[in-house]
Motif scaffolding. Sequence first.
Motif, short mmCIF file in Angstrom:
data_model
loop_
_atom_site.label_atom_id
_atom_site.label_comp_id
_atom_site.label_asym_id
_atom_site.label_seq_id
_atom_site.Cartn_x
_atom_site.Cartn_y
_atom_site.Cartn_z
N GLY A 60 0.78 -1.24 0.00
CA GLY A 60 0.00 0.00 0.00
C GLY A 60 0.81 1.28 0.00
N VAL A 61 2.01 1.24 -0.54
CA VAL A 61 2.86 2.45 -0.57
C VAL A 61 3.25 2.81 -2.01
N GLU A 62 2.41 2.44 -2.97
CA GLU A 62 2.74 2.65 -4.38
C GLU A 62 2.71 4.11 -4.81
N ASP A 63 2.26 5.02 -3.95
CA ASP A 63 2.20 6.43 -4.32
C ASP A 63 3.49 7.19 -4.00
N GLY A 64 4.52 6.49 -3.55
CA GLY A 64 5.78 7.16 -3.24
C GLY A 64 6.45 7.71 -4.48
N GLN A 65 7.33 8.65 -4.26
CA GLN A 65 8.07 9.28 -5.36
C GLN A 65 9.31 8.46 -5.66
N CYS A 66 9.57 8.20 -6.94
CA CYS A 66 10.76 7.42 -7.33
C CYS A 66 12.02 8.26 -7.19
#
Length: 150
Positions: free
Chosen positions: A39-45
């Motif tokens: 559930g942390v797929e919205d992090g910035q690459c």
Amino acid sequence: MEKETLAAAWLAYVEVTGPYGENYEPALQTLFSWAGQHGVEDGQCIFVYLDDVETTPAQKCRTRVGMTVPEGTITGGAVALMHLPGGEYATLREKVTDKSQYGAYWQQLNQELAAVSSLSFDGERPCFELYHSVDEEKDICDTSFCMPVK
């Protein structure tokens, strides 16, 4: 080039060893799969570069292919956790349309930094690329090249 104060961040990452820019796709697939499951797929690459290409053989250069996650995120397997220090950075923001441009933009940032006598490279912190957005259809990456300075 701009001088910016960037906040510290926590990164979940997969480490890749070898020439910079190569073999990142499998690491990205592993990272995105893990992020979706947690559930942390919205992090910035953010891609963190740990070695100096001028003094480290290409096959030994290490890249941490990462994304920002909340502090305290539990990682495991191929995915590890690191703290990316904040502070002053020389940055260059560009729209990258071809992979060959990455090296040229790093060289440009390094040359522009060398021309500013009031700033010097801070070797205690790593360089990294911060991805603001990625358009996979048009193959455009809005990227900040970040070099720590003091």
